[in-house]
Every structure is written in structure tokens, then in C-alpha cells.
Design a protein around this motif. Sequence first.
Motif, mmCIF file in Angstrom:
data_model
loop_
_atom_site.group_PDB
_atom_site.id
_atom_site.type_symbol
_atom_site.label_atom_id
_atom_site.label_comp_id
_atom_site.label_asym_id
_atom_site.label_seq_id
_atom_site.Cartn_x
_atom_site.Cartn_y
_atom_site.Cartn_z
ATOM 1 N N MET A 186 -0.028 0.437 10.106
ATOM 2 C CA MET A 186 -0.613 -1.312 10.282
ATOM 3 C C MET A 186 -1.129 -1.321 8.719
ATOM 4 S SD MET A 186 -4.477 -1.709 11.907
ATOM 5 C CE MET A 186 -5.242 -2.385 11.828
ATOM 6 N N LEU A 187 -1.275 -0.580 7.827
ATOM 7 C CA LEU A 187 -1.432 -0.999 5.954
ATOM 8 C C LEU A 187 -1.238 -1.712 5.630
ATOM 9 C CD1 LEU A 187 -4.548 1.379 4.424
ATOM 10 C CD2 LEU A 187 -4.807 -0.444 5.820
ATOM 11 N N ASN A 232 2.048 -3.477 7.262
ATOM 12 C CA ASN A 232 2.587 -3.885 7.888
ATOM 13 C C ASN A 232 2.008 -4.647 8.664
ATOM 14 O OD1 ASN A 232 5.719 -2.494 8.392
ATOM 15 N ND2 ASN A 232 4.334 -0.911 8.280
ATOM 16 N N THR A 233 1.050 -5.570 7.777
ATOM 17 C CA THR A 233 0.488 -6.398 8.167
ATOM 18 C C THR A 233 0.708 -8.082 8.838
ATOM 19 O OG1 THR A 233 0.249 -7.514 6.343
ATOM 20 C CG2 THR A 233 -1.288 -6.104 6.379
ATOM 21 N N ASN A 234 2.164 -8.072 9.462
ATOM 22 C CA ASN A 234 2.985 -9.053 9.784
ATOM 23 C C ASN A 234 3.022 -8.353 11.483
ATOM 24 O OD1 ASN A 234 5.124 -6.809 9.166
ATOM 25 N ND2 ASN A 234 6.240 -7.742 9.377
ATOM 26 N N TRP A 262 0.482 -7.074 13.505
ATOM 27 C CA TRP A 262 -1.013 -7.387 13.950
ATOM 28 C C TRP A 262 -1.077 -9.121 13.681
ATOM 29 C CZ3 TRP A 262 -5.109 -6.835 11.184
ATOM 30 C CH2 TRP A 262 -5.079 -5.787 9.508
ATOM 31 N N LEU A 317 -9.467 -2.834 5.456
ATOM 32 C CA LEU A 317 -9.157 -3.747 6.423
ATOM 33 C C LEU A 317 -9.836 -5.466 6.376
ATOM 34 C CD1 LEU A 317 -8.747 -2.549 10.069
ATOM 35 C CD2 LEU A 317 -7.169 -2.530 8.804
ATOM 36 N N PHE A 339 -7.199 -7.935 3.942
ATOM 37 C CA PHE A 339 -6.502 -8.952 4.637
ATOM 38 C C PHE A 339 -6.721 -10.027 5.675
ATOM 39 C CE2 PHE A 339 -4.565 -4.151 5.451
ATOM 40 C CZ PHE A 339 -4.569 -4.479 3.953
ATOM 41 N N LYS A 341 -8.331 -10.944 8.545
ATOM 42 C CA LYS A 341 -8.150 -11.293 9.942
ATOM 43 C C LYS A 341 -9.005 -10.600 10.414
ATOM 44 C CE LYS A 341 -3.003 -10.473 9.102
ATOM 45 N NZ LYS A 341 -1.794 -9.724 10.334
#
Length: 325
Positions: A60-61, A63-65, A67, A86, A89, A91
Motif C-alpha cells: 500500500m505504501l 503503490n499509492t496510485n 487507492w 499515511l 500522502f 489522502k
Amino acid sequence: MKRLVIIGPGNIAKFHIQALKYFNFEIVGCISRDGSNSSHEFMSNYGKNKSEYFSDFNYMLHNTNEWDAVLISCPTINQFEYIDKLSKFQKPILVEKPVSLSIDKLVKYKNNSNIMVAFNRRYYESVKEFKTFVNLSKNIFINVNIPESSKSINEKSPSNFLPISIYENSIHIFDLINYLFDNVSWSNIISSNNSKLEFLSAHGLCKSGSPIVINLMLDSPENFSISANVGNKKVQLKPIEMYRLYEGFQIDEPSDQVPIRRYSPRVIDESYSESIMNCKPGFYNQAKTFSELCDGKKDITFPNINDAAKAIESINSISKLIKEI
């Protein structure tokens, strides 16, 4: 579609997903603690196999594109660690209360505008009506009852006197106190005079100057409640889902069944927080607000990290007063 990652697929996550599904959220990741199979069990309930989502936090960390938003509903002890990793980012994050039991940790992110704390009771219709009445009133007297369980009193807690459940469950009530009455300054308490806390009564003043009393009664057969008296009127949340407005008295004369005269507060208005779209009360409108945050809508208000810090600080203030007795 808003691509959502769930961190902590427990029972509370189910209530969130039930509401979030109405606002175009799609689960693309589900992460549980190492060695646990709960993420796969959780996702199977939504008809998804392992190839349709990721379950690794490091993935997840990096591949932020893949989610757009996060729901953090894991145990409190792990929540802040995820926030810490997190937040950079920027988000949208919806995190279950209390986020952390440490004020020092919470204040680090108190100004982050992308983190929403799940104080769902703020979204009750009953609370909305109560707040409207209070905002139009002056010279009010506030009374709060917290009948918390004593079962967790020996579990690790920031306080040597208060059970951990005050921080993890009753924090909802402390948040509502701050939300409804603004900042409260606690001045003194009365408590049971023994080594095991059974009850306490804390007294304070709201920013408006209105007096407030909290009665904490461990294991009492009571409902959580908040009430405000103004002249011959009284508004009450008891339980928090139920709103009642009283004015004056109703006199019941003696009868064969009850041979005494009774004076009962006269109910002139009553309502309760209904379930919307079969969601748990408060969750639908909470999900709607989180969806608006994800969409980048401006000028929306929601409970944030600073609100969580204020609630923890209120509890700590009362704990400090106990220590000083």
C-alpha cells in the motif's frame, strides 16, 4: 468510484462499509495484523477473492496510485502508527476514535485537514436538535450521566483511576460535551472514598459560563444521558439517540392503582435518530461527509484529530482531579 483501503476489518468496519457503499466507495485493499486471516474472511463477505484486492501494508505504501482513501478501524494501540505512516500522502483518512490515548501524539496532527475521526454520534438527529435548542438558550444547567462498565478497570489505561473504557467508549460523550457546549474547564470532583473507584461527580464551567456536572457511575443500571435545564424547560438525550423537550409539569391525581399525587415533567416534543438506509444511526451522514471530503468539497466541517485530543484532555483533567483528592 473512490478506491478504499480498510485497515482493521473488524465488526465496526462492517458498519462503516454498509454506509460507505452508498457513496461510491469500492474496497481495493484490506489489511489486518500479520498472521491474521481476518482480511480474507472479511472480503469474502463482499464476494471478493484474494486476486481482487491487496492485503499488504508495505504494498500500500509503495503503490499509492492504487487507492484514494483509508478507513482505519483497527485496535487503538495500532491506530496512530498507521496515521503516522499515511498522513504524508495527504489522502482522506477516516479513523475510529480515540486514535491515540496520548495527547502528545494527537497534537502532532491536530491541524491535518485530511483526517476525519469517527465520532458518529455527532451525526444523530437527536444531537442536532439538542444543539439547536442549546444555541438559542442562556443560563443553562447541564447534567451528564456516564454509567460505564467497570470490567476494564484493571486494564492498562492512561489513568490510574479511570477504566480504559472511559477513553475508548465514553470518549463519545466527552466529544459531545465539547461539541455541544464548547470548551469546559473542570474545577473539582467528589468521588467514592476507597481504593476502587465506584462513582464520581465532576463539576465545571462551559465557555459560556454555564455550569456542568458529570456523574460517572460504574455499572449503574442507567442510560448514558445529557440534559440541559433552562427555566421551566429541559432538553434531554437519554439515550443519546432519543431527544425529548420538557416544559412544566403534568399532575397525576391519586388513583386506586397509585394512591399518591405525582408530578411528571410534561413532554412537548420527542424524536429519535432513525436508521438511514438500514445503517447504524449516525453512520450514513458520517459516510456522506467523508465522501465529500474525498471529493475535495470545501467548507465542510467534521470531527478531526484536534477534537479527539480535546476529548482525551477532558478525561485527563478529571483523572488529575481524582489524583489530587
